[in-house]
Scaffold this motif. Structure first.
Motif, short mmCIF file in Angstrom:
data_model
loop_
_atom_site.label_atom_id
_atom_site.label_comp_id
_atom_site.label_asym_id
_atom_site.label_seq_id
_atom_site.Cartn_x
_atom_site.Cartn_y
_atom_site.Cartn_z
N TYR A 3 0.83 -1.21 0.00
CA TYR A 3 0.00 0.00 0.00
C TYR A 3 0.86 1.25 0.00
CZ TYR A 3 -3.57 -3.41 0.93
OH TYR A 3 -4.40 -4.49 0.82
N ARG A 4 0.47 2.20 -0.83
CA ARG A 4 1.24 3.43 -1.02
C ARG A 4 0.40 4.66 -0.66
NH1 ARG A 4 4.86 0.33 -0.98
NH2 ARG A 4 5.96 -0.53 -2.75
N TYR A 5 1.13 5.72 -0.37
CA TYR A 5 0.46 7.01 -0.15
C TYR A 5 0.07 7.58 -1.51
CZ TYR A 5 -0.66 11.50 1.85
OH TYR A 5 -1.33 12.62 2.26
N HIS A 6 -1.16 8.04 -1.62
CA HIS A 6 -1.69 8.49 -2.92
C HIS A 6 -1.63 10.02 -3.03
CE1 HIS A 6 -3.68 8.35 -6.63
NE2 HIS A 6 -4.92 8.05 -6.27
N LEU A 7 -0.43 10.52 -3.28
CA LEU A 7 -0.24 11.97 -3.41
C LEU A 7 -1.04 12.53 -4.57
CD1 LEU A 7 1.17 14.43 -2.26
CD2 LEU A 7 3.12 13.93 -3.75
N LEU A 8 -1.10 11.80 -5.68
CA LEU A 8 -1.89 12.27 -6.82
C LEU A 8 -3.38 12.33 -6.48
CD1 LEU A 8 -0.26 10.47 -9.89
CD2 LEU A 8 -0.18 12.90 -9.31
N GLY A 9 -3.80 11.46 -5.56
CA GLY A 9 -5.20 11.49 -5.12
C GLY A 9 -5.55 12.80 -4.45
#
Length: 195
Positions: free
Chosen positions: A104-110
């Motif tokens: 699981y990754r941090y969704h900066l683009l989100g």
């Protein structure tokens, strides 16, 4: 209702450059959301920095609000009585992530998608309030009338005002449950429901 029926949403602002940047863009004083399965905040999850000293390395995290990093952080805590089966579904969602946290990754683009009101899909990626909203949705609990990927901490603050049990510093909240915690509680307020 019992503790097995409840979850807690915690909103914070840490004062880091990233936190201040989000605050400047959103104009919201509390800009990080977390989900806790206990009122003492011993078991708290979110998406954020994996190491307090490194904001770039981010993803699914179990947070430790007793760390001095959070001591003076402003926060608000909301108690949600969701029912045992809903809470169990939320826990299953979180446990999936706990088993394989590196997926699981941090969704900066989100976050950018929220600003431009456009969904930017990315598999196994969340930002903090997106994660909290997604966990709540697993329990079929939707306090904000928006898709999870558009929900912000400010949305929780607005829609959950009646469920707020505390507003003040993190150290003030933790001192309520741990008499050995060195904390001043000036400027904090507890709901009578927690007394």
């Amino acid at each position: 209702m019992s503790a097995n029926d409840e979850v807690y949403i915690v909103l914070t602002a840490t004062g880091t450059w990233f936190s201040r940047t989000i605050q400047w863009v959103t104009k919201a004083p509390l800009n990080h959301a977390s989900l806790s399965f206990d009122r003492e905040l011993n078991e708290v999850y979110s998406f954020g920095r994996k190491k307090l000293s490194n904001p770039i390395f981010a993803g699914f995290v179990q947070e430790n609000f007793a760390d001095p990093f959070y001591e003076d952080a402003p926060c608000a805590v909301y108690r949600l009585r969701v029912g045992e089966s809903a809470r169990a579904e939320m826990r299953r969602f979180v446990n999936e992530m706990k088993r394989q946290p590196d997926r699981y990754r941090y969704h900066l683009l989100g976050l950018i998608g929220v600003l431009i009101r456009r969904k930017i899909p990315r598999e196994n990626a969340y930002f903090c309030s997106h994660f909290v909203a997604s966990a709540l949705e697993r329990g079929e609990w939707r306090p904000v009338d928006k898709p999870a990927y558009f929900i912000t901490p400010a949305d929780f603050e607005q829609s959950l005002s009646a469920q707020q049990i505390y507003r003040g510093t993190m150290s003030g909240y933790l001192a309520r449950f741990n008499s050995t915690y060195p904390a001043a509680v000036y400027g904090s307020s507890f709901s009578p429901a927690t007394a």
